[in-house]
Design a protein around this motif. Structure first.
Motif, mmCIF file in Angstrom:
data_model
loop_
_atom_site.group_PDB
_atom_site.id
_atom_site.type_symbol
_atom_site.label_atom_id
_atom_site.label_comp_id
_atom_site.label_asym_id
_atom_site.label_seq_id
_atom_site.Cartn_x
_atom_site.Cartn_y
_atom_site.Cartn_z
ATOM 1 N N ARG A 31 0.850 -1.178 0.000
ATOM 2 C CA ARG A 31 0.000 0.000 0.000
ATOM 3 C C ARG A 31 0.887 1.230 0.000
ATOM 4 O O ARG A 31 2.096 1.148 0.118
ATOM 5 N N CYS A 32 0.274 2.392 -0.111
ATOM 6 C CA CYS A 32 1.046 3.633 -0.099
ATOM 7 C C CYS A 32 1.691 3.834 1.273
ATOM 8 O O CYS A 32 1.132 3.464 2.298
ATOM 9 N N ARG A 33 2.864 4.435 1.250
ATOM 10 C CA ARG A 33 3.584 4.685 2.498
ATOM 11 C C ARG A 33 3.076 5.942 3.202
ATOM 12 O O ARG A 33 3.132 6.037 4.405
ATOM 13 N N CYS A 34 2.622 6.904 2.408
ATOM 14 C CA CYS A 34 2.204 8.196 2.956
ATOM 15 C C CYS A 34 0.687 8.288 3.019
ATOM 16 O O CYS A 34 0.020 8.284 1.989
ATOM 17 N N VAL A 35 0.173 8.403 4.230
ATOM 18 C CA VAL A 35 -1.254 8.601 4.404
ATOM 19 C C VAL A 35 -1.563 10.089 4.294
ATOM 20 O O VAL A 35 -2.543 10.492 3.678
ATOM 21 N N LYS A 36 -0.694 10.902 4.861
ATOM 22 C CA LYS A 36 -0.886 12.351 4.885
ATOM 23 C C LYS A 36 0.391 13.012 4.381
ATOM 24 O O LYS A 36 1.491 12.597 4.751
ATOM 25 N N VAL A 37 0.263 14.013 3.520
ATOM 26 C CA VAL A 37 1.433 14.717 3.000
ATOM 27 C C VAL A 37 1.402 16.176 3.436
ATOM 28 O O VAL A 37 0.340 16.737 3.695
ATOM 29 N N SER A 38 2.587 16.756 3.499
ATOM 30 C CA SER A 38 2.722 18.147 3.913
ATOM 31 C C SER A 38 3.293 18.958 2.765
ATOM 32 O O SER A 38 4.153 18.486 2.022
ATOM 33 N N SER A 39 2.824 20.193 2.638
ATOM 34 C CA SER A 39 3.373 21.112 1.640
ATOM 35 C C SER A 39 4.189 22.218 2.284
ATOM 36 O O SER A 39 4.720 23.079 1.592
ATOM 37 N N HIS A 40 4.276 22.198 3.605
ATOM 38 C CA HIS A 40 5.034 23.233 4.319
ATOM 39 C C HIS A 40 6.525 23.098 4.047
ATOM 40 O O HIS A 40 7.058 21.990 4.003
ATOM 41 N N PHE A 41 7.187 24.237 3.892
ATOM 42 C CA PHE A 41 8.616 24.264 3.599
ATOM 43 C C PHE A 41 9.425 23.705 4.766
ATOM 44 O O PHE A 41 9.168 24.025 5.927
ATOM 45 N N ILE A 42 10.383 22.871 4.424
ATOM 46 C CA ILE A 42 11.342 22.331 5.394
ATOM 47 C C ILE A 42 12.719 22.708 4.872
ATOM 48 O O ILE A 42 13.060 22.394 3.724
ATOM 49 N N HIS A 43 13.510 23.377 5.692
ATOM 50 C CA HIS A 43 14.823 23.825 5.242
ATOM 51 C C HIS A 43 15.734 22.626 4.986
ATOM 52 O O HIS A 43 15.794 21.706 5.798
ATOM 53 N N TYR A 58 1.201 -0.997 -6.315
ATOM 54 C CA TYR A 58 0.628 -0.910 -4.980
ATOM 55 C C TYR A 58 0.163 0.501 -4.631
ATOM 56 O O TYR A 58 -0.753 0.679 -3.852
ATOM 57 N N CYS A 59 0.821 1.492 -5.197
ATOM 58 C CA CYS A 59 0.463 2.885 -4.915
ATOM 59 C C CYS A 59 0.550 3.670 -6.214
ATOM 60 O O CYS A 59 1.599 3.693 -6.855
ATOM 61 N N ARG A 60 -0.520 4.334 -6.569
ATOM 62 C CA ARG A 60 -0.601 4.995 -7.869
ATOM 63 C C ARG A 60 -0.150 6.449 -7.833
ATOM 64 O O ARG A 60 -0.522 7.233 -8.692
ATOM 65 N N LYS A 61 0.656 6.817 -6.848
ATOM 66 C CA LYS A 61 1.182 8.174 -6.790
ATOM 67 C C LYS A 61 2.657 8.148 -6.399
ATOM 68 O O LYS A 61 3.132 7.198 -5.788
ATOM 69 N N VAL A 62 3.366 9.200 -6.780
ATOM 70 C CA VAL A 62 4.764 9.348 -6.395
ATOM 71 C C VAL A 62 4.796 9.779 -4.938
ATOM 72 O O VAL A 62 4.032 10.660 -4.527
ATOM 73 N N GLU A 63 5.665 9.151 -4.152
ATOM 74 C CA GLU A 63 5.782 9.501 -2.737
ATOM 75 C C GLU A 63 7.199 9.956 -2.439
ATOM 76 O O GLU A 63 8.159 9.318 -2.880
ATOM 77 N N ILE A 64 7.312 11.046 -1.710
ATOM 78 C CA ILE A 64 8.615 11.567 -1.298
ATOM 79 C C ILE A 64 8.610 11.651 0.219
ATOM 80 O O ILE A 64 7.763 12.328 0.811
ATOM 81 N N CYS A 75 6.275 12.971 5.020
ATOM 82 C CA CYS A 75 5.858 12.818 3.624
ATOM 83 C C CYS A 75 5.523 14.206 3.091
ATOM 84 O O CYS A 75 4.768 14.946 3.713
ATOM 85 N N VAL A 76 6.120 14.533 1.950
ATOM 86 C CA VAL A 76 5.878 15.853 1.369
ATOM 87 C C VAL A 76 5.168 15.702 0.030
ATOM 88 O O VAL A 76 5.267 14.678 -0.643
ATOM 89 N N ASN A 77 4.468 16.748 -0.333
ATOM 90 C CA ASN A 77 3.715 16.782 -1.576
ATOM 91 C C ASN A 77 4.685 16.953 -2.743
ATOM 92 O O ASN A 77 5.361 17.975 -2.839
ATOM 93 N N PRO A 78 4.772 15.983 -3.650
ATOM 94 C CA PRO A 78 5.702 16.108 -4.775
ATOM 95 C C PRO A 78 5.334 17.226 -5.751
ATOM 96 O O PRO A 78 6.164 17.636 -6.553
ATOM 97 N N GLN A 79 4.126 17.752 -5.659
ATOM 98 C CA GLN A 79 3.705 18.841 -6.537
ATOM 99 C C GLN A 79 4.013 20.217 -5.958
ATOM 100 O O GLN A 79 3.837 21.223 -6.651
#
Length: 94
Positions: A31-43, A58-64, A75-79
């Motif tokens: 299954r996907c590793r990331c349930v919730k993603v963040s878009s907040h900047f991390i230095h 298993y997961c139809r999205k790119v995960e970072i 988990c961060v938003n790849p977009q």
């Protein structure tokens, strides 16, 4: 006769499990590793490393997933624009 029935039952269970992928698949990546993603900047100074997982069956999205120096995993938003910039900088270095 009793042994044949037992063997038949075991074979049916194995076939059912194999059909659902439970025998051959690694349960950690089903299954996907990331349930919730963040878009907040991390230095980037806080980064320990970055894991990028492409789309798969298993997961139809790119995960970072960014692991911070304090071993926290985020988990961060790849977009997100800042994530795209970081990935571009890292790929240019290689």
């Amino acid at each position: 006769m009793k042994i044949q029935a037992t063997f038949l039952l075991i074979a049916a269970v194995v076939i059912c499990l194999a059909a659902h992928g439970l025998c051959l698949a690694n349960p950690k990546i089903t299954r996907c590793r990331c349930v919730k993603v963040s878009s907040h900047f991390i230095h980037p100074r806080k980064f320990q490393h970055i894991d990028i997982f492409p789309q798969n069956s298993y997961c139809r999205k790119v995960e970072i997933i960014i692991t911070l120096k304090d071993d926290a995993k985020i988990c961060v938003n790849p977009q997100a624009a800042w994530v795209k910039k970081v990935i571009n900088i890292l790929t240019e270095r290689k």
